[in-house]
Motif scaffolding. Structure first.
Motif, PDB file in Angstrom:
ATOM      1  N   TRP A 105       0.838  -1.184   0.000  1.00  0.00           N
ATOM      2  CA  TRP A 105       0.000   0.000   0.000  1.00  0.00           C
ATOM      3  C   TRP A 105       0.882   1.247   0.000  1.00  0.00           C
ATOM      4  CZ3 TRP A 105       0.240  -3.531   3.999  1.00  0.00           C
ATOM      5  CH2 TRP A 105       0.708  -3.111   5.241  1.00  0.00           C
ATOM      6  N   VAL A 106       0.314   2.393   0.213  1.00  0.00           N
ATOM      7  CA  VAL A 106       1.002   3.673   0.022  1.00  0.00           C
ATOM      8  C   VAL A 106       0.999   4.457   1.324  1.00  0.00           C
ATOM      9  CG1 VAL A 106       0.939   5.898  -1.215  1.00  0.00           C
ATOM     10  CG2 VAL A 106       0.400   3.762  -2.426  1.00  0.00           C
ATOM     11  N   GLU A 107       2.091   5.146   1.573  1.00  0.00           N
ATOM     12  CA  GLU A 107       2.127   6.184   2.608  1.00  0.00           C
ATOM     13  C   GLU A 107       2.544   7.491   1.964  1.00  0.00           C
ATOM     14  OE1 GLU A 107       3.092   3.987   6.880  1.00  0.00           O
ATOM     15  OE2 GLU A 107       4.720   4.974   5.780  1.00  0.00           O
ATOM     16  N   ALA A 108       1.858   8.564   2.318  1.00  0.00           N
ATOM     17  CA  ALA A 108       2.166   9.878   1.770  1.00  0.00           C
ATOM     18  C   ALA A 108       2.348  10.882   2.896  1.00  0.00           C
ATOM     19  CB  ALA A 108       1.059  10.345   0.836  1.00  0.00           C
ATOM     20  N   ALA A 109       3.256  11.833   2.686  1.00  0.00           N
ATOM     21  CA  ALA A 109       3.483  12.902   3.654  1.00  0.00           C
ATOM     22  C   ALA A 109       2.349  13.922   3.503  1.00  0.00           C
ATOM     23  CB  ALA A 109       4.841  13.544   3.421  1.00  0.00           C
ATOM     24  N   ILE A 110       1.447  13.943   4.481  1.00  0.00           N
ATOM     25  CA  ILE A 110       0.203  14.694   4.354  1.00  0.00           C
ATOM     26  C   ILE A 110       0.032  15.641   5.548  1.00  0.00           C
ATOM     27  CG2 ILE A 110      -2.333  14.483   4.278  1.00  0.00           C
ATOM     28  CD1 ILE A 110      -0.985  13.482   1.749  1.00  0.00           C
ATOM     29  N   ASP A 111      -0.563  16.777   5.277  1.00  0.00           N
ATOM     30  CA  ASP A 111      -1.036  17.681   6.337  1.00  0.00           C
ATOM     31  C   ASP A 111      -2.351  17.077   6.854  1.00  0.00           C
ATOM     32  OD1 ASP A 111      -1.935  19.714   7.936  1.00  0.00           O
ATOM     33  OD2 ASP A 111      -1.514  21.308   6.492  1.00  0.00           O
ATOM     34  N   TYR A 112      -2.235  16.188   7.844  1.00  0.00           N
ATOM     35  CA  TYR A 112      -3.376  15.348   8.227  1.00  0.00           C
ATOM     36  C   TYR A 112      -4.190  15.917   9.378  1.00  0.00           C
ATOM     37  CZ  TYR A 112      -5.968  11.002   8.867  1.00  0.00           C
ATOM     38  OH  TYR A 112      -6.969  10.050   8.951  1.00  0.00           O
ATOM     39  N   HIS A 113      -3.552  16.634  10.255  1.00  0.00           N
ATOM     40  CA  HIS A 113      -4.257  17.179  11.419  1.00  0.00           C
ATOM     41  C   HIS A 113      -4.442  18.677  11.242  1.00  0.00           C
ATOM     42  CE1 HIS A 113      -3.774  13.351  13.501  1.00  0.00           C
ATOM     43  NE2 HIS A 113      -2.476  13.370  13.177  1.00  0.00           N
ATOM     44  N   PRO A 114      -5.629  19.211  11.348  1.00  0.00           N
ATOM     45  CA  PRO A 114      -6.875  18.486  11.686  1.00  0.00           C
ATOM     46  C   PRO A 114      -7.742  18.146  10.473  1.00  0.00           C
ATOM     47  CG  PRO A 114      -7.228  20.821  11.926  1.00  0.00           C
ATOM     48  CD  PRO A 114      -5.813  20.670  11.428  1.00  0.00           C
ATOM     49  N   SER A 115      -7.300  18.529   9.246  1.00  0.00           N
ATOM     50  CA  SER A 115      -8.215  18.447   8.097  1.00  0.00           C
ATOM     51  C   SER A 115      -8.231  17.087   7.411  1.00  0.00           C
ATOM     52  CB  SER A 115      -7.831  19.514   7.063  1.00  0.00           C
ATOM     53  OG  SER A 115      -6.594  19.171   6.458  1.00  0.00           O
TER      54      SER A 115
END
Length: 1013
Positions: free
Chosen positions: A369-379
Motif C-alpha cells: 500500500w502507500v504512505e504519503a506525507a500529508i497535512d493530516y491534522h486536523p483536516s
C-alpha cells in the motif's frame, strides 16, 4: 421494414470477419469427415514452379534427396521393397545435374558483378570459398547417387545408401526445427504455491532481503513543506524509478485532480481495477492508461500522481488480513474461497487461509500500500500546507457489485443437453483409433437461427438503451468519494515489513535476453530488464551489416537509377557474401549487440523470465539473420494510449510517403517502416487475447490474467541451404511465435471447469496467431484477394474441410493412430516424444497448404493442467502469413536485411502507404475490442448478446459431450469423443460472433476507456 440497427450491424466488415473466424476456430473446427490415406509419393512440382529460383529448387532437391534416402534406409533395414525410392533418386539425380548448370552460371554472374563493381577483396574471397565448397560437396553427392544406381545387391545398396544419407545429414539443408521440451509447454498457467506463505514479522522480511529504503538524505523544499516530518525530506520520495514515471500523462492527470491527495486517492481507488498477482509488472503510465494493475502497479500509479503533485510518497510492504467474503468479492466474485486463494497464490501473492470453526474465516496475505506525507491534522488531507503525518492509503482494495447479464440460454429456448445428444447421434465415433466424423452441422445451424431470433426479439422488446454490461454481465466498483482521506487501512495490518522509496529488485518481475549460450550452457552476455521498463514498449530484434564492406555488398544488389517496377528488385540475396550483427533495441535505443554472423545463419535468441516467486526456464527461438522482429514483453494489460501513440506515428509516416518529397522519403528509416507495423501486431494480438478470454470467462466464472506474454512478431525470410551453408535468403513472410504464461481460475473451484477454460484460452491464443496477421494485411476492397495465414487450429480447420480425420492421440491409442499420420519426420518425432511424456496430441493426417506454406498443425496438451503447445511444421508455436503482397514482401525483405538506401524504394511508397492505412484501421478495431472488457455501451449490445448466446450454448454442449455434469446432464460419450466432438461444434458460433465483431468493428469509441453500465 427491418430494424436499421440490426441491418447496420449485419453489414460486411472484413476485419471483423477475420476475428470472427478466429473465435470460431478457437473452440473448434468445421465438421469432420473421413480421410483417404495416400500411398507414399514424392512431390516434384517445385522443379517446374516458375516462381522459384534455381537456387531454391536445388535446395529443395537436396532436402528431398535426404528424405528419400532416409525412407530407403529404413525400408532396407526392415527388408522392404525400395522400388519407389530408387526411381525417385534417379529422377533427383537428373534434376540436380540440370539445376547445377544454372546454379554454376549464376555463381559466375555474381563473381563477374563483384569484379565490375569493385567490391572489397573480402567479398571476392567469400565468393571464391563458397563456389569451391559447393563444387566439392556436389561432386561427392553425385558420386554417391551414381554408386547407389550401380549397387550389386541389397547389402551393397544399403551400404551406399547409408553413406549418401550420412553425407547429407551431416550438412544442414533446412531451417532448424525449433527446440521443444514436452515437459515445459509454451502456453502454461502458473500454479498455486501453498508454501509461499505471508511473512508475519519484520525479521522475516529482513531475512528475505526486504529492507527499508532509502537511507536518510537532505531534500530541497518547495511550497508544500515537509521538513518537520521525519524522513519526508528525502529526495527519493519525490524521485522517478523504474515503476514511478513522471511522464506528461501522469503530470496531466495529477493536474486534472488539482494535485489534491484526497482526489488522487479516491480517483485511483474508484477507477483502477485490482489484478490478483504479485511483483512490479506495469509502470505508472501503463496502469493509468489501462486502469488495471496489481497492488504494486496501483501503488506505483498513486505514488507517481502524488510525487507529480510535489507530495512525498512511498510504498509499504506488509501483511494484512481480509475477511473471506470480502476477499472473494475483491478477487472476482468467487463462490469458493479456496479457489479465490489459489488464484491469488497462482499469481504469486504470499497467502494463507486462517481457519476459524473448521472453515476459512479470513485470508492472510502480503500486500503493498502507500504512505504519503500529508497535512493530516486536523483536516485529514483536505487542506495541505505542512506535512505532519505519514498517512496510509490502500487504493487497490475495493468491493464490487456484480452484474449477471442476460440468461441467454433461457431466453433462446435451447436445451443444450438434447441438442448435444442430437449432434452426437448424427455422427460416428471411433474410440479405439481416436477420431470422430460425420456430424450434421444443420442441427446446430437450425438451433442457432431459432435462438438468434428469440434473443433479438427479447432485447428489442425488453431493454431500453442497454449497455454491454447489461448483456454480458461484469462488475463495477462500489464507489466511495469523501472530502477527506481515510483514517486507517480497510483491513487489519498484521505487520509492516518494509518501506520503499523504490521497489527492490526482488519484488520486480524481470526479463533477460541473450544471443546464445557458452559451452557450459550459461547465457552469453545476458542483459536483464525490470519488466516494468519494457512492458508494452517497442522492443525490436534486427540485423545490420557488420562492416562497410558488407554494406557495399548489400547496396550493390540494387539496380542503378530509379526503381519503378518490382521486377527490378532482387528476389534473393547471396547471403554468404554478407555478414551482419544482431541488435536489440528498446524504443529505437540500442541495448545489446551480438557477434558477427552470416546473413541467413540462425541466432539462438533466448528469453528468460523471472517472477518474484519463481524463475522460469529460458526459452530458445532460432531466428534467421535477416529477420526483423517485434519482441513481445507484455503482461497485465495492453495500453490504449500506446495504441493511440502508435497510430500517430503511423500517420506521420503516411504523410511523409504522401508528400512525394524524395528528400523526406529518403530520410525514412527502416525502423519507421517496419517497427510500427510489427509493434501493432504485438499489441493487437494481446489486446484481442485479453478481451476474448475475458468474455469467454464470463460464461463460466472463468478468470484470466496475462502473467507474461513474450516471443516475437515480425518478418522472417526464407533460406536456401547448399550443403550446410546458407546460399541465399529469399522473401518470406510475417511470423508469430507466441509462448505465454497466464493465470487462470474458475470461480466455483471446479477443477475440470478450470482446466477446460485454460484449454479454451489456449485455443483463442492459437487462432489469433493466424487471425491477427490476416487482419493487419486485409484489404478493404472485397474484390482483392485476402491474406490466408496458418496456425495450429487453422491447419486443423483446413484439414477438416479437405476431408481428413482429426485424431486425438494418447498413449493408449498411439500404436493404432500414429501409422495414419503422415507429417514431416521432425514433427512426428516431437509428437512421439510428447506422447511418451504423458501428453495428448490433436492433429490431422496429411499436409495442408496456404500460399507459401505447406505442412501440419498439431496441438500438444497436458490434460491435467490445461497447458499446451499450438504448433505448426517447423516447431513454431505460432503462425505464419506468407502471402502478403509481392511489393510489401519484397520491400520488407530488403529492409529487414539491413538495406539503408530507402530513397530507391520510394516508388513503392504508395504500396507501403496502403498497408499503413490497413494497420491504422486494425488498431482502431483493437481499441474498440478493448472497450468490451470494460463493458462499455451501448454501442454493440445486440452483437455482443448474439456472440454470448453462441458462446454459452457452445460451451454447455461441449461440456455435455465431454461428459462433464452441467445442470444434471449425464455422460453422453467418452473422452475421445469429448475432445474431438467439442472441436466440431463451432459452426454454432458463426452468426453470433460475426454479428458482434462486425458491429464492434463499425463503431469506434473515442476517449478514455469507459466503465458505464
Amino acid at each position: 421494414m427491418g430494424n436499421p440497427v440490426i441491418t447496420h450491424m449485419r453489414q460486411f466488415s472484413l476485419f471483423m470477419k477475420s476475428t470472427a473466424t478466429a473465435v470460431i476456430i478457437a473452440f473448434g473446427m468445421l465438421i469432420l469427415a473421413p480421410t483417404v490415406v495416400a500411398a507414399q509419393t514424392y512431390d516434384w512440382s517445385f522443379i517446374s514452379d516458375p516462381e522459384l529460383s534455381v537456387e531454391t529448387k536445388l535446395a529443395k532437391a537436396l532436402q528431398q534427396t535426404e528424405e528419400v534416402l532416409t525412407v530407403m534406409d529404413d525400408k532396407l533395414t526392415h527388408l522392404k521393397a525400395t522400388t519407389t525410392e530408387q526411381a525417385a533418386l534417379i529422377q533427383l539425380h537428373s534434376d540436380i545435374e540440370q539445376l547445377d548448370q544454372a546454379v554454376t552460371a549464376n555463381f559466375a554472374a555474381i563473381a563477374a558483378d563483384i569484379q565490375s563493381k569493385g567490391l572489397p577483396p573480402v567479398i571476392q574471397q567469400r565468393q571464391s570459398e563458397m563456389e569451391a565448397n559447393y563444387r566439392a560437396q556436389l561432386n561427392e553427392l553425385l558420386a554417391n547417387l551414381q554408386a547407389i544406381e550401380t549397387a550389386t545387391d541389397a547389402t551393397d545398396l544399403k551400404t551406399k545408401v547409408e553413406k549418401a544419407k550420412g553425407h547429407l545429414k551431416a550438412k544442414k539443408n533446412k531451417r532448424s526445427h525449433q527446440p521443444f521440451d514436452p515437459n515445459d509447454l509454451p502456453n502454461k498457467a502458473l500454479k498455486p504455491n501453498k508454501e509461499n506463505k505471508p511473512k508475519e514479522s519484520k525479521a522475516q522480511f529482513q531475512q528475505a532481503g526486504l529492507f527499508d529504503n532509502p537511507y536518510t538524505q537532505v531534500a530541497a523544499l518547495g511550497d508544500f513543506t515537509f521538513d518537520q516530518l521525519p524522513g519526508a525530506d528525502d529526495p527519493a520520495f519525490l524521485a522517478e524509478t523504474d515503476e514511478i514515471r513522471l511522464t506528461q500523462a501522469i503530470k496531466d492527470k495529477a493536474a486534472a485532480l488539482n494535485h489534491d491527495p484526497v482526489k488522487i486517492y479516491h480517483w485511483v481507488r474508484n477507477n483502477v481495477e485490482w489484478l490478483p498477482s504479485w511483483g512490479a509488472v506495469q509502470n505508472a503510465e501503463l496502469t493509468l492508461s489501462s486502469e488495471r494493475g496489481n497492488a504494486i502497479d496501483i501503488a506505483s500509479l498513486t505514488i507517481s500522481l502524488l510525487r507529480a503533485s510535489g507530495i512525498p510518497a512511498r510504498y509499504v510492504h506488509g501483511t494484512i488480513d481480509v475477511p473471506e467474503a470480502q476477499f472473494r468479492n475483491w478477487v472476482g466474485d468467487f463462490s469458493n474461497v479456496s479457489a479465490a486463494a489459489d488464484y491469488a497464490s497462482s499469481g504469486g501473492i504470499p497467502i494463507t487461509g486462517i481457519i476459524t470453526g473448521g472453515a476459512i474465516s479470513k485470508l492472510r496475505m502480503e500486500h503493498i500500500w502507500v504512505e504519503a506525507a500529508i497535512d493530516y491534522h486536523p483536516s485529514r488531507g483536505a487542506i495541505n500546507k505542512a506535512a505532519d503525518s505519514w498517512v496510509a492509503m490502500d487504493p487497490s482494495y475495493k468491493q464490487h457489485e456484480y452484474l449477471e447479464g442476460l440468461d441467454v440460454i433461457q431466453i433462446s429456448g435451447i436445451n443444450p443437453e438434447q441438442l448435444g445428444q442430437d449432434f452426437i447421434d448424427s455422427g460416428t465415433v471411433n474410440e479405439q483409433e481416436g477420431w470422430v466424423t460425420g456430424f450434421d452441422p444443420t442441427i446446430l445451424q437450425t438451433a442457432q437461427t431459432q435462438a438468434q431470433t428469440q434473443l433479438e426479439t427479447y432485447i428489442q422488446d425488453n431493454l431500453t438503451d442497454p449497455t454491454v454490461g447489461d448483456v454480458i454481465g461484469g462488475r463495477k466498483t462500489i464507489v466511495k468519494e469523501y472530502p477527506i482521506l481515510p483514517s486507517a487501512l480497510p483491513n487489519t495490518i498484521i505487520t509492516e515489513g518494509a518501506r520503499f522509496g523504490k521497489i527492490p529488485a526482488n519484488l520486480q518481475q524481470q526479463v533477460t535476453f541473450s544471443f546464445g549460450k557458452d559451452i557450459l550452457g550459461d547465457l552469453l552476455s545476458p542483459i536483464s530488464f525490470p519488466w516494468t521498463q519494457l512492458n508494452n514498449q517497442k522492443v525490436t530484434l534486427s540485423f545490420k551489416p557488420a562492416t562497410e564492406a558488407d554494406e557495399q555488398a548489400l547496396q550493390s544488389l540494387l539496380p542503378e537509377g530509379e526503381i519503378t517496377d518490382i521486377s527490378q528488385l532482387p528476389s534473393s540475396i547471396p547471403s554468404y557474401l554478407i555478414n551482419v550483427v544482431p541488435e536489440l533495441k528498446v524504443n529505437g535505443q540500442l541495448k545489446k549487440t551480438g557477434t558477427v554472423m552470416q546473413l541467413g545463419e540462425e541466432l539462438d535468441f533466448i528469453t528468460q523470465i523471472k517472477f518474484p516467486h519463481q524463475s522460469m526456464p529460458g526459452r530458445t527461438y532460432k531466428v534467421i539473420a535477416g529477420s526483423y522482429l517485434s519482441v513481445n514483453v507484455i503482461a497485465g494489460s495492453v495500453s490504449p494510449q500506446k495504441l493511440t501513440d502508435l497510430q500517430a506515428s503511423l500517420e506521420q509516416t503516411k504523410l511523409t510517403l504522401e508528400s512525394a518529397d524524395q528528400t523526406q522519403i529518403a530520410a525514412l528509416t527502416r525502423e519507421e517502416l517496419l517497427d510500427d507495423m510489427f509493434y501493432a501486431g504485438s499489441l493487437g494480438y494481446y489486446a484481442q487475447l485479453l478481451a476474448l478470454s475475458h468474455i469467454a470467462g464470463l460464461t463460466q466464472k472463468g478468470h484470466y490474467q496475462l502473467a507474461a506474454g513474450y516471443g516475437t512478431v515480425g518478418y522472417e525470410p526464407n533460406v536456401d541451404y547448399f550443403f550446410g551453408f546458407p546460399r541465399a535468403i529469399t522473401p518470406g513472410g510475417v511470423a508469430f511465435d507466441i509462448p505465454m504464461i497466464h493465470i487462470t481460475a474458475n470461480g466455483d473451484g471446479d477443477v475440470e471447469n478450470a482446466r477446460q477454460y485454460t484449454q479454451q484460452t489456449g485455443m483463442i491464443s492459437s487462432t489469433l496467431e493466424h487471425a491477427t496477421p490476416e487482419q493487419m494485411f486485409a484489404s478493404q476492397d472485397p474484390t482483392e484477394p485476402q491474406p490466408d495465414a496458418i496456425s495450429a487450429v487453422k491447419a486443423l480447420q483446413k484439414a477438416t474441410t479437405a476431408g481428413q480425420r482429426i485424431y486425438h492421440i494418447t498413449q493408449a491409442n498411439m500404436a493404432e493412430a500414429l501409422p495414419n499420420i503422415h507429417h514431416h519426420s521432425d514433427t512426428m518425432a516431437e509428437i512421439k516424444a510428447s506422447l511418451n511424456a504423458g501428453k495428448e496430441v490433436i492433429t490431422h493426417t496429411d499436409a495442408v497448404s496456404v500460399p507459401g506454406w505447406s505442412g501440419a498443425g498439431y496441438i500438444i496438451l497436458d490434460t491435467e493442467s490445461g497447458a499446451g503447445a499450438y504448433k505448426i511444421t517447423g516447431g513454431k508455436n505460432g503462425g505464419i502469413l506468407s502471402d502478403i503482397s509481392e511489393e510489401i514482401e519484397t520491400v520488407s525483405f530488403l529492409l529487414a536485411s539491413g538495406n539503408k538506401n530507402l530513397d530507391k524504394l520510394g516508388a513503392f511508397g504508395q504500396v507501403i502507404n496502403k498497408v499503413i492505412k490497413q494497420i491504422k484501421r486494425f488498431i482502431d478495431n483493437i481499441k474498440t475490442i478493448i472497450e468490451i472488457i470494460e463493458e462499455c455501451g451501448p454501442f454493440a449490445v445486440l452483437g455482443v448478446a448474439l456472440y454470448l448466446l453462441a458462446l454459452f450454448v457452445t460451451i454447455k454442449i461441449s461440456f455435455v459431450i465431454s461428459g462433464i455434469v452441467v445442470g444434471g446432464a449425464a455422460l453422453i460419450c467418452g473422452k475421445v469423443c469429448g475432445l474431438a466432438a467439442a472441436l466440431a461444434i463451432l459452426p454454432l458460433l458463426l452468426e453470433g460472433v460475426n454479428t458482434m465483431l462486425e458491429s464492434v468493428g463499425d463503431t469506434i469509441v473515442d476517449g478514455p476507456l469507459c466503465k458505464a453500465y
